[in-house]
Design a protein around this motif. Structure first.
Motif, mmCIF file in Angstrom:
data_model
loop_
_atom_site.group_PDB
_atom_site.id
_atom_site.type_symbol
_atom_site.label_atom_id
_atom_site.label_comp_id
_atom_site.label_asym_id
_atom_site.label_seq_id
_atom_site.Cartn_x
_atom_site.Cartn_y
_atom_site.Cartn_z
ATOM 1 N N ARG A 65 -30.390 -5.093 -10.525
ATOM 2 C CA ARG A 65 -30.908 -3.785 -10.136
ATOM 3 C C ARG A 65 -29.939 -3.076 -9.208
ATOM 4 N NH1 ARG A 65 -36.816 -5.939 -9.918
ATOM 5 N NH2 ARG A 65 -37.433 -5.337 -12.004
ATOM 6 N N LYS A 66 -29.753 -1.796 -9.461
ATOM 7 C CA LYS A 66 -28.900 -0.973 -8.613
ATOM 8 C C LYS A 66 -29.671 -0.624 -7.337
ATOM 9 C CE LYS A 66 -26.301 3.319 -8.715
ATOM 10 N NZ LYS A 66 -25.958 4.511 -9.468
ATOM 11 N N PRO A 67 -29.017 -0.648 -6.189
ATOM 12 C CA PRO A 67 -29.711 -0.313 -4.936
ATOM 13 C C PRO A 67 -30.306 1.102 -4.980
ATOM 14 C CG PRO A 67 -27.531 -1.200 -4.483
ATOM 15 C CD PRO A 67 -27.623 -0.991 -5.959
ATOM 16 N N THR A 68 -31.479 1.251 -4.376
ATOM 17 C CA THR A 68 -32.113 2.570 -4.292
ATOM 18 C C THR A 68 -32.093 3.107 -2.867
ATOM 19 O OG1 THR A 68 -34.291 1.578 -3.962
ATOM 20 C CG2 THR A 68 -33.642 2.075 -6.245
ATOM 21 N N TYR A 69 -31.790 2.241 -1.918
ATOM 22 C CA TYR A 69 -31.630 2.636 -0.518
ATOM 23 C C TYR A 69 -30.209 2.269 -0.115
ATOM 24 C CZ TYR A 69 -31.800 2.330 4.564
ATOM 25 O OH TYR A 69 -31.528 2.470 5.898
ATOM 26 N N VAL A 70 -29.448 3.269 0.342
ATOM 27 C CA VAL A 70 -28.057 3.031 0.733
ATOM 28 C C VAL A 70 -27.809 3.728 2.065
ATOM 29 C CG1 VAL A 70 -25.642 3.340 0.109
ATOM 30 C CG2 VAL A 70 -27.338 2.935 -1.692
ATOM 31 N N ASN A 71 -27.451 2.934 3.081
ATOM 32 C CA ASN A 71 -27.092 3.482 4.383
ATOM 33 C C ASN A 71 -25.669 3.028 4.677
ATOM 34 O OD1 ASN A 71 -26.712 3.913 7.208
ATOM 35 N ND2 ASN A 71 -28.938 4.081 7.414
ATOM 36 N N GLU A 72 -24.717 3.931 4.408
ATOM 37 C CA GLU A 72 -23.310 3.574 4.545
ATOM 38 C C GLU A 72 -22.920 3.312 5.997
ATOM 39 O OE1 GLU A 72 -21.073 6.582 2.495
ATOM 40 O OE2 GLU A 72 -21.944 6.035 0.562
ATOM 41 N N SER A 73 -23.485 4.052 6.938
ATOM 42 C CA SER A 73 -23.121 3.858 8.345
ATOM 43 C C SER A 73 -23.555 2.486 8.858
ATOM 44 C CB SER A 73 -23.687 4.971 9.219
ATOM 45 O OG SER A 73 -25.090 4.944 9.196
ATOM 46 N N LEU A 74 -24.666 1.970 8.361
ATOM 47 C CA LEU A 74 -25.120 0.633 8.742
ATOM 48 C C LEU A 74 -24.615 -0.445 7.789
ATOM 49 C CD1 LEU A 74 -28.861 1.400 9.624
ATOM 50 C CD2 LEU A 74 -26.958 1.042 11.219
ATOM 51 N N ASP A 98 -27.370 8.928 -8.970
ATOM 52 C CA ASP A 98 -26.439 9.036 -7.845
ATOM 53 C C ASP A 98 -25.885 10.459 -7.826
ATOM 54 O OD1 ASP A 98 -24.899 8.463 -5.677
ATOM 55 O OD2 ASP A 98 -23.505 7.131 -6.731
ATOM 56 N N PRO A 99 -26.696 11.427 -7.361
ATOM 57 C CA PRO A 99 -26.257 12.824 -7.393
ATOM 58 C C PRO A 99 -25.122 13.088 -6.399
ATOM 59 C CG PRO A 99 -28.313 12.635 -6.194
ATOM 60 C CD PRO A 99 -28.014 11.277 -6.754
ATOM 61 N N ASP A 100 -24.312 14.111 -6.689
ATOM 62 C CA ASP A 100 -23.220 14.484 -5.789
ATOM 63 C C ASP A 100 -23.747 14.902 -4.426
ATOM 64 O OD1 ASP A 100 -21.333 13.960 -7.730
ATOM 65 O OD2 ASP A 100 -21.326 16.019 -8.485
ATOM 66 N N ILE A 101 -24.856 15.636 -4.422
ATOM 67 C CA ILE A 101 -25.460 16.076 -3.164
ATOM 68 C C ILE A 101 -26.805 15.376 -3.014
ATOM 69 C CG2 ILE A 101 -26.378 18.029 -1.867
ATOM 70 C CD1 ILE A 101 -24.403 19.808 -3.385
ATOM 71 N N ASN A 102 -26.936 14.603 -1.936
ATOM 72 C CA ASN A 102 -28.171 13.885 -1.670
ATOM 73 C C ASN A 102 -28.295 13.749 -0.150
ATOM 74 O OD1 ASN A 102 -30.437 12.311 -1.677
ATOM 75 N ND2 ASN A 102 -29.459 10.482 -2.484
ATOM 76 N N PHE A 103 -29.264 14.416 0.441
ATOM 77 C CA PHE A 103 -29.442 14.409 1.885
ATOM 78 C C PHE A 103 -30.303 13.245 2.371
ATOM 79 C CE2 PHE A 103 -28.673 18.922 0.822
ATOM 80 C CZ PHE A 103 -27.441 19.041 1.456
ATOM 81 N N SER A 104 -30.621 12.338 1.477
ATOM 82 C CA SER A 104 -31.460 11.191 1.817
ATOM 83 C C SER A 104 -30.641 9.914 1.723
ATOM 84 C CB SER A 104 -32.640 11.123 0.850
ATOM 85 O OG SER A 104 -33.387 9.950 1.066
ATOM 86 N N ASP A 105 -31.117 8.868 2.387
ATOM 87 C CA ASP A 105 -30.486 7.562 2.228
ATOM 88 C C ASP A 105 -31.112 6.792 1.059
ATOM 89 O OD1 ASP A 105 -32.889 7.137 3.492
ATOM 90 O OD2 ASP A 105 -32.034 6.188 5.268
ATOM 91 N N HIS A 106 -32.047 7.438 0.347
ATOM 92 C CA HIS A 106 -32.621 6.877 -0.874
ATOM 93 C C HIS A 106 -32.027 7.591 -2.070
ATOM 94 C CE1 HIS A 106 -35.978 4.466 0.814
ATOM 95 N NE2 HIS A 106 -35.776 5.278 1.844
ATOM 96 N N LEU A 107 -31.706 6.834 -3.101
ATOM 97 C CA LEU A 107 -31.241 7.427 -4.348
ATOM 98 C C LEU A 107 -32.460 7.730 -5.220
ATOM 99 C CD1 LEU A 107 -28.232 5.054 -5.063
ATOM 100 C CD2 LEU A 107 -28.144 7.391 -4.180
ATOM 101 N N PRO A 108 -32.471 8.870 -5.890
ATOM 102 C CA PRO A 108 -33.614 9.184 -6.755
ATOM 103 C C PRO A 108 -33.698 8.224 -7.944
ATOM 104 C CG PRO A 108 -32.059 11.035 -6.620
ATOM 105 C CD PRO A 108 -31.472 9.905 -5.866
ATOM 106 N N ILE A 109 -34.912 7.928 -8.356
ATOM 107 C CA ILE A 109 -35.136 7.111 -9.541
ATOM 108 C C ILE A 109 -35.805 7.995 -10.595
ATOM 109 C CG2 ILE A 109 -35.171 4.890 -8.369
ATOM 110 C CD1 ILE A 109 -38.187 4.988 -8.294
ATOM 111 N N ALA A 110 -35.501 7.712 -11.857
ATOM 112 C CA ALA A 110 -36.055 8.524 -12.946
ATOM 113 C C ALA A 110 -36.374 7.626 -14.136
ATOM 114 C CB ALA A 110 -35.047 9.594 -13.368
ATOM 115 N N ALA A 111 -37.382 8.006 -14.877
ATOM 116 C CA ALA A 111 -37.756 7.270 -16.087
ATOM 117 C C ALA A 111 -38.093 8.264 -17.181
ATOM 118 C CB ALA A 111 -38.958 6.367 -15.822
ATOM 119 N N ASN A 112 -37.758 7.914 -18.411
ATOM 120 C CA ASN A 112 -38.164 8.706 -19.570
ATOM 121 C C ASN A 112 -39.407 8.073 -20.166
ATOM 122 O OD1 ASN A 112 -35.985 10.436 -19.344
ATOM 123 N ND2 ASN A 112 -34.704 9.236 -20.716
#
Length: 169
Positions: A65-74, A98-112
């Motif tokens: 699974r790809k991480p959905t929470y990423v905190n680069e500073s920590l 993994d959008p170019d602009i994301n102001f959150s430390d969570h990556l969006p998840i999507a399902a079809n």
């Protein structure tokens, strides 16, 4: 958080109380569960027991699974955002974006999802019949959606004008 397991259990019980009112409808639960479900954490055990006892499956079928929470500073990342469903056959794809602009430390998840409208016709009418019951708490699905869209459209027009000006410049 103090009493984390009790709070988690209470939230899951509350979610399931809504599910019990609409058992004939397909169920989809998504969000930040704030726990890695593959860990030995006691909260992970509570969530996993809830999922197993209610026959909910994870939409993410990948082994790695790809991480959905990423905190680069920590320098920390984890998988804590999930999507679960009562009808796994309806989901054709799951992605961690993994959008170019994301102001959150969570990556969006999507399902079809694929739904056959004709086969759902009988359950849809049952869901509509339940909508006529007295509602004790406010719910978005009982709101005047047309007025909401009109109101937001009118109030967002100045923002759209500013965006168009920026694009033209």
């Amino acid at each position: 958080t103090e009493n984390r397991q009790l709070i988690c259990q209470d939230i899951l019980d509350d979610a399931w109380s809504w599910r019990e009112r609409f058992m004939h409808c397909k169920c989809f639960i998504a969000g930040d569960f704030n726990v890695e479900l593959n860990s030995c954490d006691s909260t992970a055990s509570i969530v996993n027991m809830f999922l197993n006892s209610h026959a909910l499956t994870c939409c993410d079928k990948s082994i790695i699974r790809k991480p959905t929470y990423v905190n680069e500073s920590l320098n920390h990342e984890s998988v804590i955002d999930y999507m679960f469903t009562s009808h796994a056959d309806c989901f054709t794809d799951f992605k961690v974006l993994d959008p170019d602009i994301n102001f959150s430390d969570h990556l969006p998840i999507a399902a079809n999802c694929l739904f056959d409208i004709k086969s759902n016709a009988s359950s849809t009418s049952k869901c509509e019949m339940l909508d006529n019951e007295d509602v004790i708490q406010l719910r978005w699905d009982h709101a005047d959606i047309v007025s909401y869209y009109n109101y937001t459209g009118i109030n967002l027009q100045p923002v759209m004008a500013d965006i168009n000006c920026l694009i033209n410049d």
